[in-house]
Design an enzyme around this catalytic site. Structure first.
Site, PDB file in Angstrom:
ATOM      1  N   MET A  88      44.213  41.968  43.191  1.00 47.49           N
ATOM      2  CA  MET A  88      42.920  41.652  43.807  1.00 47.49           C
ATOM      3  C   MET A  88      42.023  42.881  43.958  1.00 47.49           C
ATOM      4  SD  MET A  88      43.300  38.476  44.097  1.00 47.49           S
ATOM      5  CE  MET A  88      42.038  37.885  45.201  1.00 47.49           C
ATOM      6  N   HIS A 107      42.971  34.187  35.069  1.00 45.29           N
ATOM      7  CA  HIS A 107      42.039  33.659  36.074  1.00 45.29           C
ATOM      8  C   HIS A 107      42.155  32.128  36.104  1.00 45.29           C
ATOM      9  CE1 HIS A 107      38.610  33.634  38.715  1.00 45.29           C
ATOM     10  NE2 HIS A 107      38.096  32.657  37.996  1.00 45.29           N
TER      11      HIS A 107
END
Ligand code: GRF
Length: 201
Positions: A88, A107
């Site tokens: 992240m 993703h």
């Protein structure tokens, strides 16, 4: 091919890659797992399997300084391909330059739709009929970079964010190893934004 896997959380994509390697479906080796959050659940997966692991906490660190630590660690372990798996943090241009066309990300949307956080919620709230996931090369922008593999996942009438995310995740676990496999087999060419994958001989 020596993989460096970067995680921040649950680590299920990392686990799926490790499973495919163990089952010899993927001809690669995990040289190092690096995690930027000291309490991430994914750490346990690496520990249980005896996969080399480094926690390099990123909290409060400046991007360039942090990325330099990452680059050093990945080079120390002679990593050929960097796989972001729920990592992240945005990476600096310096990092991307250190591993040109050698950084992948997964993703949970059909990019370029729904980049950024909470992609599955974005898809559900938008009302798309087909959601999915994407493995792509990483550049210095968020969820950008040439697309290698995508999988489509239909949105069902009764879906919640959780049920949709779970079905997308099952596909993530399939396509990440598939994309890595294409690269390991030397079948991938990048032409501008397009990724060409040579037929298997
Ligand atoms: C996945 O949905 C991935 O697509 C996104 O972050 C999530 C990570 O999950 N980038 P996990 O840590 O691999 O379980």
């Amino acid at each position: 091919m020596r993989l460096g896997i970067l995680i921040s959380g649950r680590g299920s994509n990392f686990e799926a890659i490790a499973n495919n390697i163990a089952r010899r479906k993927l001809d690669a080796e995990i040289a190092i797992v690096i995690c930027n959050r000291p309490n991430a659940a994914g750490l346990e997966i690496a520990r249980e399997r005896g996969i080399p692991l480094r926690v390099i906490a990123s909290a409060g660190m400046e991007r360039e300084a942090y990325d330099k630590l990452l680059i050093d660690e990945l080079r120390t372990h002679e990593v050929d391909l960097v796989c972001l798996a729920g990592f992240m943090r945005l990476l600096s241009a310096d990092f991307i330059r250190a591993f040109p066309n050698r950084v992948l990300n997964i993703h949970p949307s059909l990019l370029p739709a729904f980049a950024g956080l909470d992609a599955q919620r974005q898809a559900l709230e938008y009302g798309v009929r087909i959601a999915g996931c994407t493995v792509h090369f990483v550049d210095e922008f968020l969820d950008s970079g040439p697309i290698i593999v995508q999988a489509a996942v239909p949105v069902l009438d009764g879906d919640t964010v959780e049920s949709l995310a779970a079905r997308i995740l099952a596909q993530e676990h399939v396509i990440y190893s598939k994309a890595i496999g294409y690269i390991v087999e030397g079948r991938v060419t990048i032409q501008g934004r397009r990724v060409l994958i040579r037929e298997d001989e």
